[in-house]
Motif scaffolding. Sequence first.
Motif, PDB file in Angstrom:
ATOM      1  N   VAL A 197     -15.955  -1.054  -2.752  1.00  0.00           N
ATOM      2  CA  VAL A 197     -15.246   0.017  -3.446  1.00  0.00           C
ATOM      3  C   VAL A 197     -14.806  -0.479  -4.812  1.00  0.00           C
ATOM      4  O   VAL A 197     -14.181  -1.544  -4.923  1.00  0.00           O
ATOM      5  N   GLN A 198     -15.135   0.282  -5.846  1.00  0.00           N
ATOM      6  CA  GLN A 198     -14.691  -0.046  -7.200  1.00  0.00           C
ATOM      7  C   GLN A 198     -14.270   1.241  -7.894  1.00  0.00           C
ATOM      8  O   GLN A 198     -15.078   2.159  -8.080  1.00  0.00           O
ATOM      9  N   ASP A 199     -12.992   1.308  -8.248  1.00  0.00           N
ATOM     10  CA  ASP A 199     -12.432   2.496  -8.904  1.00  0.00           C
ATOM     11  C   ASP A 199     -12.695   3.766  -8.101  1.00  0.00           C
ATOM     12  O   ASP A 199     -12.952   4.837  -8.659  1.00  0.00           O
ATOM     13  N   GLY A 200     -12.641   3.649  -6.781  1.00  0.00           N
ATOM     14  CA  GLY A 200     -12.836   4.806  -5.915  1.00  0.00           C
ATOM     15  C   GLY A 200     -14.282   5.164  -5.648  1.00  0.00           C
ATOM     16  O   GLY A 200     -14.559   6.127  -4.934  1.00  0.00           O
ATOM     17  N   TYR A 201     -15.208   4.392  -6.199  1.00  0.00           N
ATOM     18  CA  TYR A 201     -16.641   4.633  -5.978  1.00  0.00           C
ATOM     19  C   TYR A 201     -17.121   3.688  -4.881  1.00  0.00           C
ATOM     20  O   TYR A 201     -17.010   2.469  -5.020  1.00  0.00           O
ATOM     21  N   VAL A 202     -17.668   4.236  -3.826  1.00  0.00           N
ATOM     22  CA  VAL A 202     -18.036   3.478  -2.631  1.00  0.00           C
ATOM     23  C   VAL A 202     -19.538   3.232  -2.603  1.00  0.00           C
ATOM     24  O   VAL A 202     -20.336   4.138  -2.867  1.00  0.00           O
ATOM     25  N   THR A 203     -19.911   2.012  -2.269  1.00  0.00           N
ATOM     26  CA  THR A 203     -21.311   1.680  -2.024  1.00  0.00           C
ATOM     27  C   THR A 203     -21.429   1.130  -0.605  1.00  0.00           C
ATOM     28  O   THR A 203     -20.688   0.222  -0.215  1.00  0.00           O
ATOM     29  N   GLU A 213     -26.644   8.016  12.222  1.00  0.00           N
ATOM     30  CA  GLU A 213     -25.581   7.059  11.941  1.00  0.00           C
ATOM     31  C   GLU A 213     -25.393   6.885  10.438  1.00  0.00           C
ATOM     32  O   GLU A 213     -24.263   6.768   9.954  1.00  0.00           O
ATOM     33  N   ARG A 214     -26.485   6.872   9.703  1.00  0.00           N
ATOM     34  CA  ARG A 214     -26.425   6.740   8.243  1.00  0.00           C
ATOM     35  C   ARG A 214     -25.630   7.899   7.630  1.00  0.00           C
ATOM     36  O   ARG A 214     -24.771   7.700   6.773  1.00  0.00           O
ATOM     37  N   ARG A 215     -25.928   9.124   8.086  1.00  0.00           N
ATOM     38  CA  ARG A 215     -25.221  10.302   7.559  1.00  0.00           C
ATOM     39  C   ARG A 215     -23.755  10.299   7.979  1.00  0.00           C
ATOM     40  O   ARG A 215     -22.870  10.672   7.197  1.00  0.00           O
ATOM     41  N   ALA A 216     -23.485   9.876   9.228  1.00  0.00           N
ATOM     42  CA  ALA A 216     -22.113   9.860   9.721  1.00  0.00           C
ATOM     43  C   ALA A 216     -21.263   8.863   8.940  1.00  0.00           C
ATOM     44  O   ALA A 216     -20.098   9.136   8.614  1.00  0.00           O
ATOM     45  N   ALA A 217     -21.837   7.698   8.618  1.00  0.00           N
ATOM     46  CA  ALA A 217     -21.098   6.689   7.854  1.00  0.00           C
ATOM     47  C   ALA A 217     -20.736   7.218   6.471  1.00  0.00           C
ATOM     48  O   ALA A 217     -19.608   7.028   5.994  1.00  0.00           O
ATOM     49  N   GLU A 218     -21.672   7.896   5.819  1.00  0.00           N
ATOM     50  CA  GLU A 218     -21.380   8.460   4.496  1.00  0.00           C
ATOM     51  C   GLU A 218     -20.317   9.552   4.593  1.00  0.00           C
ATOM     52  O   GLU A 218     -19.395   9.610   3.771  1.00  0.00           O
ATOM     53  N   ALA A 219     -20.446  10.416   5.607  1.00  0.00           N
ATOM     54  CA  ALA A 219     -19.468  11.500   5.767  1.00  0.00           C
ATOM     55  C   ALA A 219     -18.064  10.942   5.981  1.00  0.00           C
ATOM     56  O   ALA A 219     -17.085  11.485   5.451  1.00  0.00           O
ATOM     57  N   ASP A 220     -17.947   9.857   6.740  1.00  0.00           N
ATOM     58  CA  ASP A 220     -16.635   9.242   6.953  1.00  0.00           C
ATOM     59  C   ASP A 220     -16.032   8.766   5.634  1.00  0.00           C
ATOM     60  O   ASP A 220     -14.818   8.881   5.412  1.00  0.00           O
ATOM     61  N   CYS A 221     -16.862   8.223   4.765  1.00  0.00           N
ATOM     62  CA  CYS A 221     -16.358   7.769   3.460  1.00  0.00           C
ATOM     63  C   CYS A 221     -15.776   8.922   2.661  1.00  0.00           C
ATOM     64  O   CYS A 221     -14.696   8.803   2.064  1.00  0.00           O
ATOM     65  N   TRP A 222     -16.480  10.044   2.630  1.00  0.00           N
ATOM     66  CA  TRP A 222     -16.006  11.197   1.855  1.00  0.00           C
ATOM     67  C   TRP A 222     -14.664  11.709   2.378  1.00  0.00           C
ATOM     68  O   TRP A 222     -13.869  12.282   1.632  1.00  0.00           O
ATOM     69  N   ARG A 223     -14.395  11.510   3.658  1.00  0.00           N
ATOM     70  CA  ARG A 223     -13.148  12.009   4.252  1.00  0.00           C
ATOM     71  C   ARG A 223     -11.934  11.166   3.880  1.00  0.00           C
ATOM     72  O   ARG A 223     -10.803  11.549   4.174  1.00  0.00           O
ATOM     73  N   VAL A 224     -12.147  10.030   3.262  1.00  0.00           N
ATOM     74  CA  VAL A 224     -11.043   9.130   2.922  1.00  0.00           C
ATOM     75  C   VAL A 224     -10.431   9.527   1.578  1.00  0.00           C
ATOM     76  O   VAL A 224     -11.137   9.650   0.567  1.00  0.00           O
ATOM     77  N   THR A 225      -9.131   9.733   1.567  1.00  0.00           N
ATOM     78  CA  THR A 225      -8.421  10.061   0.332  1.00  0.00           C
ATOM     79  C   THR A 225      -8.610   8.942  -0.692  1.00  0.00           C
ATOM     80  O   THR A 225      -8.450   7.765  -0.379  1.00  0.00           O
ATOM     81  N   GLY A 226      -8.950   9.326  -1.926  1.00  0.00           N
ATOM     82  CA  GLY A 226      -9.140   8.355  -2.990  1.00  0.00           C
ATOM     83  C   GLY A 226     -10.591   8.033  -3.281  1.00  0.00           C
ATOM     84  O   GLY A 226     -10.889   7.412  -4.308  1.00  0.00           O
ATOM     85  N   VAL A 227     -11.502   8.459  -2.406  1.00  0.00           N
ATOM     86  CA  VAL A 227     -12.933   8.237  -2.646  1.00  0.00           C
ATOM     87  C   VAL A 227     -13.447   9.288  -3.621  1.00  0.00           C
ATOM     88  O   VAL A 227     -13.311  10.490  -3.385  1.00  0.00           O
ATOM     89  N   ASN A 228     -14.056   8.828  -4.723  1.00  0.00           N
ATOM     90  CA  ASN A 228     -14.568   9.726  -5.750  1.00  0.00           C
ATOM     91  C   ASN A 228     -16.058   9.977  -5.638  1.00  0.00           C
ATOM     92  O   ASN A 228     -16.555  11.024  -6.067  1.00  0.00           O
ATOM     93  N   ASP A 229     -16.782   9.002  -5.106  1.00  0.00           N
ATOM     94  CA  ASP A 229     -18.226   9.163  -4.951  1.00  0.00           C
ATOM     95  C   ASP A 229     -18.712   8.122  -3.951  1.00  0.00           C
ATOM     96  O   ASP A 229     -18.038   7.119  -3.704  1.00  0.00           O
ATOM     97  N   VAL A 230     -19.873   8.392  -3.364  1.00  0.00           N
ATOM     98  CA  VAL A 230     -20.451   7.489  -2.367  1.00  0.00           C
ATOM     99  C   VAL A 230     -21.916   7.261  -2.688  1.00  0.00           C
ATOM    100  O   VAL A 230     -22.683   8.223  -2.843  1.00  0.00           O
ATOM    101  N   ARG A 231     -22.293   6.000  -2.796  1.00  0.00           N
ATOM    102  CA  ARG A 231     -23.705   5.633  -2.906  1.00  0.00           C
ATOM    103  C   ARG A 231     -24.121   5.034  -1.571  1.00  0.00           C
ATOM    104  O   ARG A 231     -23.634   3.980  -1.163  1.00  0.00           O
ATOM    105  N   ASN A 232     -25.032   5.721  -0.910  1.00  0.00           N
ATOM    106  CA  ASN A 232     -25.441   5.306   0.424  1.00  0.00           C
ATOM    107  C   ASN A 232     -26.749   4.528   0.352  1.00  0.00           C
ATOM    108  O   ASN A 232     -27.834   5.097   0.312  1.00  0.00           O
ATOM    109  N   ASP A 233     -26.644   3.196   0.323  1.00  0.00           N
ATOM    110  CA  ASP A 233     -27.816   2.325   0.288  1.00  0.00           C
ATOM    111  C   ASP A 233     -28.144   1.757   1.663  1.00  0.00           C
ATOM    112  O   ASP A 233     -28.864   0.759   1.778  1.00  0.00           O
ATOM    113  N   LEU A 234     -27.611   2.392   2.715  1.00  0.00           N
ATOM    114  CA  LEU A 234     -27.899   1.931   4.067  1.00  0.00           C
ATOM    115  C   LEU A 234     -29.368   2.196   4.420  1.00  0.00           C
ATOM    116  O   LEU A 234     -29.862   3.308   4.245  1.00  0.00           O
ATOM    117  N   ALA A 235     -30.038   1.179   4.912  1.00  0.00           N
ATOM    118  CA  ALA A 235     -31.409   1.333   5.406  1.00  0.00           C
ATOM    119  C   ALA A 235     -31.347   1.652   6.900  1.00  0.00           C
ATOM    120  O   ALA A 235     -30.406   1.290   7.602  1.00  0.00           O
TER     121      ALA A 235
END
Length: 244
Positions: A197-203, A213-235
């Motif tokens: 996490v850097q400045d609210g941007y999650v990788t 599971e990949r989609r669920a992990a990203e969705a969980d990130c968006w639900r966290v207060t303070g998250v501005n964006d999510v880059r999902n590089d999960l293979a």
Amino acid sequence: MFLAHKVQENVRAALRDEPRMHFDLSQVKASWEEGVLTLEGEVSGLDLKKLALRQAAGVSGVEGIIDRLRVHPTKAMGDGEICSEVLDELVGDSAFTGIIVRGSTGPQAFFPRGLLDFWIDVRVDDGVVTLDGEVPSLSHKRLAGILAWWVAGTRDVVNGLGVMPEEEDSDAEIADAIRIAFDKDPLVDPVGIGVRVQDGYVTLKNQVGSQLERRAAEADCWRVTGVNDVRNDLAVAEKLPVAA
């Protein structure tokens, strides 16, 4: 009048510049008056709601935003049913042991604090969950919001929980909340998932076992207060062929 029209057009242009917004652009309405932009409508996901707010906030002339964007629920539920499920999620989570949790529906619900040290009041009005009260940490505040978003009928969460004693927020706090969400989500195996996490941007990095599971992990990130964006590089791990 001309200035309002110009700001609104610039907001629309900013939304168009975000490619993930394309399918939901027609659902977002913008109006501007004296520096304050109002965004309203219903979008298909929390990610699109946050992206719309972020894009609009960067437009010249926008000094504040009234957020009336709602998320299309994954299941139609009444306010009473939503409130009951949010209460069940909170009461059933060991993190909230010793914290009084109370709930009601409608815009006028109010509970006196009394002599309580920590408490959470849950109010639901037209699918919008409002959390008020006081909790002992930022992790508690964020987790309460995540649990409210997990209820299928929730259209928005207004997290007004105070933290006592006050804590300084940080990217590390956000990362901790994401890991807590992963630990509690039955669809996600947190082992091996890298969170930055850097400045609210999650990788998110490394590997998971399925696209679900990949989609669920990203969705969980968006639900966290303070998250501005999510880059999902999960293979997604390739499944080995079953030997005959």
